[in-house]
Design a protein around this motif. Sequence first.
Motif, short mmCIF file in Angstrom:
data_model
loop_
_atom_site.label_atom_id
_atom_site.label_comp_id
_atom_site.label_asym_id
_atom_site.label_seq_id
_atom_site.Cartn_x
_atom_site.Cartn_y
_atom_site.Cartn_z
N VAL A 288 -21.16 43.66 -15.79
CA VAL A 288 -22.30 44.51 -16.20
C VAL A 288 -23.23 44.72 -15.01
O VAL A 288 -23.71 43.77 -14.41
N GLY A 289 -23.45 45.99 -14.68
CA GLY A 289 -24.36 46.33 -13.60
C GLY A 289 -23.76 46.33 -12.22
O GLY A 289 -24.43 46.68 -11.25
N LEU A 290 -22.47 45.96 -12.08
CA LEU A 290 -21.83 45.97 -10.77
C LEU A 290 -21.47 47.38 -10.35
O LEU A 290 -21.20 48.25 -11.18
N ALA A 291 -21.42 47.61 -9.04
CA ALA A 291 -20.85 48.85 -8.53
C ALA A 291 -19.38 48.91 -8.94
O ALA A 291 -18.70 47.88 -9.03
N LEU A 292 -18.88 50.11 -9.18
CA LEU A 292 -17.50 50.25 -9.65
C LEU A 292 -16.49 49.71 -8.64
O LEU A 292 -15.45 49.18 -9.03
N GLU A 293 -16.80 49.84 -7.35
CA GLU A 293 -15.88 49.30 -6.35
C GLU A 293 -15.76 47.78 -6.49
O GLU A 293 -14.66 47.23 -6.40
N ASP A 294 -16.88 47.12 -6.72
CA ASP A 294 -16.85 45.66 -6.90
C ASP A 294 -16.13 45.29 -8.19
O ASP A 294 -15.39 44.30 -8.24
N SER A 295 -16.35 46.08 -9.24
CA SER A 295 -15.65 45.83 -10.50
C SER A 295 -14.15 45.98 -10.32
O SER A 295 -13.36 45.18 -10.84
N ALA A 296 -13.75 47.00 -9.59
CA ALA A 296 -12.32 47.23 -9.36
C ALA A 296 -11.69 46.06 -8.61
O ALA A 296 -10.56 45.64 -8.92
N ARG A 297 -12.41 45.50 -7.66
CA ARG A 297 -11.86 44.36 -6.91
C ARG A 297 -11.71 43.13 -7.80
O ARG A 297 -10.75 42.37 -7.64
N LEU A 298 -12.63 42.96 -8.74
CA LEU A 298 -12.48 41.85 -9.68
C LEU A 298 -11.25 42.04 -10.56
O LEU A 298 -10.55 41.08 -10.88
N LEU A 299 -10.99 43.28 -10.95
CA LEU A 299 -9.79 43.55 -11.75
C LEU A 299 -8.52 43.36 -10.92
O LEU A 299 -7.50 42.89 -11.45
N ASP B 211 -21.02 57.62 -6.55
CA ASP B 211 -20.38 58.25 -5.41
C ASP B 211 -21.32 59.14 -4.61
O ASP B 211 -20.89 59.87 -3.72
N ASP B 212 -22.62 59.07 -4.91
CA ASP B 212 -23.63 59.82 -4.16
C ASP B 212 -24.35 58.95 -3.13
O ASP B 212 -25.14 59.47 -2.33
N VAL B 213 -24.13 57.64 -3.16
CA VAL B 213 -24.87 56.73 -2.27
C VAL B 213 -23.90 55.89 -1.46
O VAL B 213 -22.80 55.59 -1.90
N GLU B 214 -24.34 55.51 -0.26
CA GLU B 214 -23.52 54.64 0.57
C GLU B 214 -23.65 53.19 0.14
O GLU B 214 -22.68 52.44 0.17
N ARG B 215 -24.87 52.80 -0.26
CA ARG B 215 -25.10 51.41 -0.68
C ARG B 215 -25.52 51.43 -2.15
O ARG B 215 -26.55 52.00 -2.50
N PRO B 216 -24.73 50.81 -3.02
CA PRO B 216 -25.02 50.84 -4.45
C PRO B 216 -26.08 49.84 -4.84
O PRO B 216 -26.59 49.06 -4.01
N LYS B 217 -26.46 49.84 -6.11
CA LYS B 217 -27.27 48.75 -6.63
C LYS B 217 -26.52 47.43 -6.36
O LYS B 217 -25.31 47.40 -6.49
N PRO B 218 -27.19 46.36 -5.93
CA PRO B 218 -28.61 46.06 -6.01
C PRO B 218 -29.46 46.53 -4.83
O PRO B 218 -30.63 46.17 -4.74
N TYR B 219 -28.89 47.28 -3.88
CA TYR B 219 -29.71 47.86 -2.82
C TYR B 219 -30.69 48.86 -3.44
O TYR B 219 -30.42 49.46 -4.49
N PRO B 220 -31.80 49.13 -2.77
CA PRO B 220 -32.78 50.07 -3.32
C PRO B 220 -32.40 51.53 -3.16
O PRO B 220 -33.03 52.41 -3.75
N ASP B 221 -31.34 51.80 -2.38
CA ASP B 221 -31.01 53.17 -2.00
C ASP B 221 -30.91 54.17 -3.16
O ASP B 221 -31.44 55.29 -3.05
N PRO B 222 -30.24 53.83 -4.28
CA PRO B 222 -30.12 54.84 -5.35
C PRO B 222 -31.47 55.29 -5.88
O PRO B 222 -31.68 56.50 -6.11
N TYR B 223 -32.40 54.35 -6.07
CA TYR B 223 -33.72 54.73 -6.59
C TYR B 223 -34.55 55.47 -5.54
O TYR B 223 -35.27 56.43 -5.87
N LEU B 224 -34.44 55.06 -4.29
CA LEU B 224 -35.16 55.77 -3.23
C LEU B 224 -34.62 57.20 -3.09
O LEU B 224 -35.38 58.15 -2.88
N GLN B 225 -33.31 57.35 -3.20
CA GLN B 225 -32.70 58.68 -3.10
C GLN B 225 -33.15 59.57 -4.25
O GLN B 225 -33.43 60.76 -4.05
N ALA B 226 -33.23 59.02 -5.45
CA ALA B 226 -33.68 59.80 -6.60
C ALA B 226 -35.11 60.28 -6.41
O ALA B 226 -35.44 61.44 -6.68
N CYS B 227 -35.98 59.38 -5.94
CA CYS B 227 -37.38 59.76 -5.74
C CYS B 227 -37.53 60.81 -4.65
O CYS B 227 -38.35 61.73 -4.77
#
Length: 238
Positions: free
Chosen positions: A48-59, A138-154
């Motif tokens: 829950v809350g992981l980037a999809l790339e990280d989730s895929a690696r766990l799978l 797929d719009d950000v280079e660094r996913p959550k938990p980095y601040p980038d997605p929210y900074l990009q939205a603002c």
Amino acid sequence: MTSSAPAAVLWDMDGTLVDTEPFWMAAETPLVERFGGTWSHEQALGMVGLALEDSARLLQNAGVPWGVDEIIAYLTDEVLRQLSVVGVPFRPGARELLADLRANGVKTALVTMSMRRMALSVTELIDFPAFDVVVAGDDVERPKPYPDPYLQACAALGVDVADAVAIEDSPNGLRSALASGAVSLGVPLMVPLDGLGADALWPTLEGRTTADLRALHASRRETPAFPTASTTTPQETR
């Protein structure tokens, strides 16, 4: 800061706006079992809350022999298929609060680590123009938990992140919102959010309005040590 702050409200999608976490879990389990593995509820909660790339690696670690992109595409298709059958499963009060924000002229952004095609599919199923901006995984280079997605939205909305409220349901998402400098509201669903530093924790959005978010933002702005946006690496453990 404007007198009608918040200037924007930033919404996480899965588990915050819509209750799709069970859809993801329903896609993960048969995929792992197809290749002879097992997938527990606790393992699913850990996604829950992981980037999809990280989730895929766990799978992959659980025995799925596909590449990361192939796993992401499969999971996204499965969740979209379920959404096409049941429609948008809004969390209690989410649609009403979103509609009230729009009626009051507050800018809104969807900030999700799901793929953009899924985010747009969800927004297209909402029966009013819900978001000014969509920022997806797929719009950000660094996913959550980095601040980038929210900074990009603002940045796309043209607002100062300190004038925004971010709503999240997961630890990773809340860490991202906090690191960005937005006023951070946790509405837990699958996992607890206690002790992570949220500006407020609400058990539900039901009955909440734009006025409640304005009051939350105003109360947080009165705190002397209001945080500023950070580009440092947040804690990535869940």
